[in-house]
Design an enzyme around this catalytic site. Structure first.
Site, PDB file in Angstrom:
ATOM      1  N   ALA A  65     -12.891  -9.670  39.887  1.00 41.84           N
ATOM      2  CA  ALA A  65     -12.144 -10.511  40.819  1.00 41.84           C
ATOM      3  C   ALA A  65     -11.919  -9.680  42.079  1.00 41.84           C
ATOM      4  O   ALA A  65     -11.884  -8.446  42.019  1.00 41.84           O
ATOM      5  CB  ALA A  65     -10.812 -10.905  40.199  1.00 41.84           C
ATOM      6  N   GLY A 110     -13.538  -9.515  36.030  1.00 36.95           N
ATOM      7  CA  GLY A 110     -13.949 -10.924  36.071  1.00 36.95           C
ATOM      8  C   GLY A 110     -15.454 -11.106  36.020  1.00 36.95           C
ATOM      9  O   GLY A 110     -15.934 -12.187  35.664  1.00 36.95           O
ATOM     10  N   GLU A 113     -16.253 -10.873  32.381  1.00 31.46           N
ATOM     11  CA  GLU A 113     -15.766 -12.133  31.804  1.00 31.46           C
ATOM     12  C   GLU A 113     -16.690 -13.303  32.131  1.00 31.46           C
ATOM     13  O   GLU A 113     -16.906 -14.193  31.310  1.00 31.46           O
ATOM     14  CB  GLU A 113     -14.343 -12.414  32.306  1.00 31.46           C
ATOM     15  N   GLU A 133      -9.281  -3.441  33.753  1.00 32.03           N
ATOM     16  CA  GLU A 133      -8.029  -3.914  34.371  1.00 32.03           C
ATOM     17  C   GLU A 133      -6.846  -3.002  34.115  1.00 32.03           C
ATOM     18  O   GLU A 133      -5.939  -2.923  34.947  1.00 32.03           O
ATOM     19  CB  GLU A 133      -7.690  -5.329  33.885  1.00 32.03           C
TER      20      GLU A 133
HETATM   21  N1  COA Z   1     -12.644  -6.412  44.620  1.00 33.44           N
HETATM   22  C1  COA Z   1     -12.746  -6.243  45.939  1.00 33.44           C
HETATM   23  N2  COA Z   1     -13.624  -5.416  46.523  1.00 33.44           N
HETATM   24  C2  COA Z   1     -14.447  -4.722  45.718  1.00 33.44           C
HETATM   25  C3  COA Z   1     -14.409  -4.839  44.317  1.00 33.44           C
HETATM   26  C4  COA Z   1     -13.449  -5.730  43.772  1.00 33.44           C
HETATM   27  N3  COA Z   1     -13.356  -5.929  42.453  1.00 33.44           N
HETATM   28  N4  COA Z   1     -15.333  -4.020  43.782  1.00 33.44           N
HETATM   29  C5  COA Z   1     -15.951  -3.414  44.825  1.00 33.44           C
HETATM   30  N5  COA Z   1     -15.414  -3.844  45.985  1.00 33.44           N
HETATM   31  C6  COA Z   1     -15.785  -3.426  47.354  1.00 33.44           C
HETATM   32  C7  COA Z   1     -15.264  -2.033  47.695  1.00 33.44           C
HETATM   33  O1  COA Z   1     -13.931  -2.118  48.107  1.00 33.44           O
HETATM   34  C8  COA Z   1     -16.203  -1.648  48.805  1.00 33.44           C
HETATM   35  O2  COA Z   1     -15.814  -2.319  49.973  1.00 33.44           O
HETATM   36  P1  COA Z   1     -15.832  -1.524  51.395  1.00 33.44           P
HETATM   37  O3  COA Z   1     -17.269  -1.108  51.592  1.00 33.44           O
HETATM   38  O4  COA Z   1     -15.358  -2.531  52.392  1.00 33.44           O
HETATM   39  O5  COA Z   1     -14.940  -0.363  51.200  1.00 33.44           O
HETATM   40  C9  COA Z   1     -17.523  -2.257  48.368  1.00 33.44           C
HETATM   41  O6  COA Z   1     -17.185  -3.303  47.443  1.00 33.44           O
HETATM   42  C10 COA Z   1     -18.446  -1.292  47.665  1.00 33.44           C
HETATM   43  O7  COA Z   1     -17.738  -0.693  46.584  1.00 33.44           O
HETATM   44  P2  COA Z   1     -17.564   0.881  46.375  1.00 33.44           P
HETATM   45  O8  COA Z   1     -16.335   1.114  45.585  1.00 33.44           O
HETATM   46  O9  COA Z   1     -17.689   1.578  47.686  1.00 33.44           O
HETATM   47  O10 COA Z   1     -18.863   1.198  45.491  1.00 33.44           O
HETATM   48  P3  COA Z   1     -19.048   2.400  44.464  1.00 33.44           P
HETATM   49  O11 COA Z   1     -20.490   2.389  44.091  1.00 33.44           O
HETATM   50  O12 COA Z   1     -18.458   3.654  44.983  1.00 33.44           O
HETATM   51  O13 COA Z   1     -18.165   1.989  43.167  1.00 33.44           O
HETATM   52  C11 COA Z   1     -17.368   0.483  41.479  1.00 33.44           C
HETATM   53  C12 COA Z   1     -18.521   0.865  42.417  1.00 33.44           C
HETATM   54  C13 COA Z   1     -17.774  -0.826  40.792  1.00 33.44           C
HETATM   55  C14 COA Z   1     -17.163   1.571  40.410  1.00 33.44           C
HETATM   56  C15 COA Z   1     -16.068   0.311  42.274  1.00 33.44           C
HETATM   57  O14 COA Z   1     -16.335  -0.556  43.393  1.00 33.44           O
HETATM   58  C16 COA Z   1     -14.943  -0.316  41.492  1.00 33.44           C
HETATM   59  O15 COA Z   1     -14.321   0.375  40.685  1.00 33.44           O
HETATM   60  N6  COA Z   1     -14.641  -1.620  41.727  1.00 33.44           N
HETATM   61  C17 COA Z   1     -13.558  -2.288  41.103  1.00 33.44           C
HETATM   62  C18 COA Z   1     -13.883  -2.629  39.674  1.00 33.44           C
HETATM   63  C19 COA Z   1     -12.693  -3.289  38.985  1.00 33.44           C
HETATM   64  O16 COA Z   1     -11.667  -2.697  38.754  1.00 33.44           O
HETATM   65  N7  COA Z   1     -12.866  -4.567  38.649  1.00 33.44           N
HETATM   66  C20 COA Z   1     -11.862  -5.315  37.977  1.00 33.44           C
HETATM   67  C21 COA Z   1     -11.036  -6.046  38.952  1.00 33.44           C
HETATM   68  S1  COA Z   1      -9.777  -6.991  38.139  1.00 33.44           S
END
Ligand code: COA
Length: 264
Positions: A65, A110, A113, A133
């Site tokens: 999400a 999400g 999910e 989460e």
């Molecule tokens: N919601 C909003 N934005 C998200 C996102 C999310 N769930 N997951 C990634 N993004 C965005 C990042 O903020 C970043 O945006 P920016 O370039 O404007 O800063 C962009 O997507 C790229 O992500 P980034 O974190 O730079 O890539 P990465 O390869 O370093 O890391 C992940 C990848 C997936 C490990 C990391 O993005 C992450 O942990 N995301 C969240 C995962 C999560 O907790 N999901 C459950 C949500 S309830």
């Protein structure tokens, strides 16, 4: 026209691609709205026989999400959001036409999910699954606590959600989270090959498989209207006997020819 997803209909297969690659296809309000509309198309367009859900770009299926939209949500608003996500995912899970996830990278929160709400999953070698989460002080809200448990069993589900462990493609295969692992290049083709096989079968019978398996997995009033899985199977089995396709299928078998199913 959609702004955050792409759709293509080819040979009866409707491919829905979540298309926010710069945000790793995170599900914001607009994606959810458009995803729901696309799933409605699967239900309502008779040209659509089956569907694939996948993500745009090489890195992510859906990274969760959109966390930026969580800011400022209170308890009531969060409950409304979770209910909305769950309702859309139930639409996918309860579709009478097969909907398969082709997971091409991160499927977190999400996104995991969403993949689990599909009828089954294939993934590429670089796929990563998880319910992280708890890292955010949250729990899954779009059905993940339930569906992960159904798919991998109670103990593994507990551990994965409590540790936020990220599962790679091979572990996902071992756990039963995905059915097949492919190269990134062949993921969509392999998914389409399986859907092409399914599309050659009797559509009503395929829909009944989905209904019955959903009931077998969980005898919950959301699926069953108070019926047991066995009652549901008897009812669905009987209903198949009222279809032209059942007559065609049994006749074709006896005449040693290929059945020509019409979905009636
Ligand atoms: N919601 C909003 N934005 C998200 C996102 C999310 N769930 N997951 C990634 N993004 C965005 C990042 O903020 C970043 O945006 P920016 O370039 O404007 O800063 C962009 O997507 C790229 O992500 P980034 O974190 O730079 O890539 P990465 O390869 O370093 O890391 C992940 C990848 C997936 C490990 C990391 O993005 C992450 O942990 N995301 C969240 C995962 C999560 O907790 N999901 C459950 C949500 S309830």
């Amino acid at each position: 026209m959609y702004q955050t997803i792409l759709t293509v209909l080819e040979n009866g297969i409707f491919t829905i691609t979540i298309n926010r690659p710069d945000k790793l296809n995170a599900l914001n309000a607009m994606v959810l709205t458009e995803l729901e509309q696309a799933v409605d198309e699967v239900h309502n367009n008779p040209e659509v026989r089956s569907a694939i859900i996948t993500g745009s770009g090489p890195k992510a299926f859906v990274a969760g999400a959109d966390i930026s939209e969580f800011v400022g949500l209170d308890k009531d608003a969060a409950m409304v959001l979770a209910k909305r996500g769950q309702d859309i995912y139930f639409k996918i899970e309860n579709s009478k036409k097969p909907i398969v996830a082709a997971v091409n990278g991160f499927a977190l929160g999400g996104g995991c999910e969403l993949a689990m709400a599909c009828h089954f999953r294939l993934c590429s070698e670089n796929a990563k699954f998880g319910q992280p989460e708890v890292n955010l002080g949250l729990i899954p809200g779009y059905g993940g606590t339930q569906r992960l448990t159904h798919l991998v069993g109670k103990g593994k589900s507990m551990e994965l959600q409590m540790t936020a462990h990220i599962v790679d493609a091979n572990e996902a295969l071992q756990l039963g989270l995905v059915n097949h692992v492919t190269t990134a290049e062949s993921l969509l083709e392999r998914t389409k090959d399986i859907l092409t096989i399914i599309q050659s079968k009797a559509p009503i019978a395929v829909g009944k498989v989905i209904e019955c398996v959903n009931v077998a997995v969980v005898s919950d009033s959301a699926y069953t209207n108070g019926k047991s899985g066995f009652d549901k199977e008897i009812e669905a089995f009987g209903e198949c006997f009222g279809t032209e396709d059942m007559k065609e299928g049994t006749t074709a078998f006896m005449e040693k020819r290929k059945a020509n199913f019409k979905g009636r």
